[in-house]
Design a protein around this motif. Sequence first.
Motif, PDB file in Angstrom:
ATOM      1  N   GLU A  70       0.827  -1.212   0.000  1.00 53.69           N
ATOM      2  CA  GLU A  70       0.000   0.000   0.000  1.00 53.69           C
ATOM      3  C   GLU A  70       0.862   1.263   0.000  1.00 53.69           C
ATOM      4  OE1 GLU A  70      -3.568   2.193   2.515  1.00 53.69           O
ATOM      5  OE2 GLU A  70      -3.035   0.127   3.007  1.00 53.69           O
ATOM      6  N   MET A  71       2.001   1.203   0.668  1.00 52.40           N
ATOM      7  CA  MET A  71       2.885   2.365   0.759  1.00 52.40           C
ATOM      8  C   MET A  71       3.809   2.487  -0.456  1.00 52.40           C
ATOM      9  SD  MET A  71       1.761   3.710   3.436  1.00 52.40           S
ATOM     10  CE  MET A  71       2.893   5.084   3.408  1.00 52.40           C
ATOM     11  N   LYS A  72       3.694   1.569  -1.406  1.00 49.06           N
ATOM     12  CA  LYS A  72       4.532   1.575  -2.612  1.00 49.06           C
ATOM     13  C   LYS A  72       6.021   1.508  -2.264  1.00 49.06           C
ATOM     14  CE  LYS A  72       1.161   2.628  -5.731  1.00 49.06           C
ATOM     15  NZ  LYS A  72      -0.039   2.278  -5.012  1.00 49.06           N
ATOM     16  N   CYS A  73       6.348   0.780  -1.225  1.00 51.06           N
ATOM     17  CA  CYS A  73       7.736   0.730  -0.750  1.00 51.06           C
ATOM     18  C   CYS A  73       8.703   0.150  -1.771  1.00 51.06           C
ATOM     19  CB  CYS A  73       7.815  -0.016   0.578  1.00 51.06           C
ATOM     20  SG  CYS A  73       7.083   0.929   1.943  1.00 51.06           S
ATOM     21  N   LEU A  82      11.992   1.830   4.515  1.00 50.42           N
ATOM     22  CA  LEU A  82      11.831   1.389   5.902  1.00 50.42           C
ATOM     23  C   LEU A  82      11.112   2.443   6.732  1.00 50.42           C
ATOM     24  CD1 LEU A  82      12.358  -0.312   8.466  1.00 50.42           C
ATOM     25  CD2 LEU A  82      14.665   0.708   8.516  1.00 50.42           C
ATOM     26  N   CYS A  83      11.501   3.696   6.591  1.00 48.39           N
ATOM     27  CA  CYS A  83      10.902   4.774   7.390  1.00 48.39           C
ATOM     28  C   CYS A  83       9.422   4.947   7.082  1.00 48.39           C
ATOM     29  CB  CYS A  83      11.653   6.078   7.154  1.00 48.39           C
ATOM     30  SG  CYS A  83      13.392   6.001   7.621  1.00 48.39           S
ATOM     31  N   VAL A  84       9.072   4.938   5.805  1.00 50.43           N
ATOM     32  CA  VAL A  84       7.680   5.090   5.390  1.00 50.43           C
ATOM     33  C   VAL A  84       6.859   3.873   5.845  1.00 50.43           C
ATOM     34  CG1 VAL A  84       6.173   5.247   3.361  1.00 50.43           C
ATOM     35  CG2 VAL A  84       8.267   6.619   3.478  1.00 50.43           C
ATOM     36  N   PHE A  85       7.419   2.695   5.672  1.00 51.65           N
ATOM     37  CA  PHE A  85       6.775   1.451   6.098  1.00 51.65           C
ATOM     38  C   PHE A  85       6.514   1.465   7.603  1.00 51.65           C
ATOM     39  CE2 PHE A  85       7.811  -3.152   7.295  1.00 51.65           C
ATOM     40  CZ  PHE A  85       6.556  -3.659   7.004  1.00 51.65           C
ATOM     41  N   ASP A  86       7.512   1.834   8.382  1.00 55.49           N
ATOM     42  CA  ASP A  86       7.345   1.833   9.832  1.00 55.49           C
ATOM     43  C   ASP A  86       6.280   2.830  10.280  1.00 55.49           C
ATOM     44  OD1 ASP A  86       8.290   0.944  12.575  1.00 55.49           O
ATOM     45  OD2 ASP A  86       8.572   3.123  12.709  1.00 55.49           O
ATOM     46  N   PHE A  87       6.238   4.001   9.669  1.00 59.18           N
ATOM     47  CA  PHE A  87       5.221   4.990  10.029  1.00 59.18           C
ATOM     48  C   PHE A  87       3.835   4.428   9.727  1.00 59.18           C
ATOM     49  CE2 PHE A  87       4.373   9.900   9.692  1.00 59.18           C
ATOM     50  CZ  PHE A  87       3.508   9.826  10.780  1.00 59.18           C
TER      51      PHE A  87
END
Length: 183
Positions: A70-73, A82-87
């Motif tokens: 969903e976050m397009k990681c 990693l930062c976007v995923f963790d948030f």
Amino acid sequence: MATDNFIPSLDIVLANESGYVDNADPMKCSNLGITKEEYENHMNKVITKDKVKAFVKADVAEVYKNYWTEMKCNDIPKGMDLCVFDFAVYRDPSIAQRELQYILNAKRDTWIGPITLGLLDGMIAEKGISATIDTYQDHRKAWLDKLHITEAEKTTVKERVEVITAGATRMLSGLKSSKPGWK
């Protein structure tokens, strides 16, 4: 781009999640950061509290993969992913998306698409990946100050943000660590 960074990122996130927690509400018991209700909704099957108590990485990886997707990681550079995923995991994907768009001065539509990704690439080209990660993570900490949670909770979550930032930095430099969850 960070197309193969899900498992290393998941390891770092899981190292910062709690073990089994049994709340008064049986649907809210959790393990490895995933509630019974969340697991049932994502996996479309009913489970017992004993199953939640016995969760291992393999049990929750697919739920976390939904956040990652969903976050397009896979379209976000290593470390930043990693930062976007963790948030997203800690709070909510739409909040993580909105706050990423905020630091990019993008329309805050809570959807990561080509415009957001292009602006992120532009920020990285201008500032560098490390400074972009720091900007996002500093914004996360400032965002926490606006929440109506206790100072102790803010401190705990800010410490998590620091650990995630350190993990992202290690990913960039290829350093290994003896800390659990860091490769």
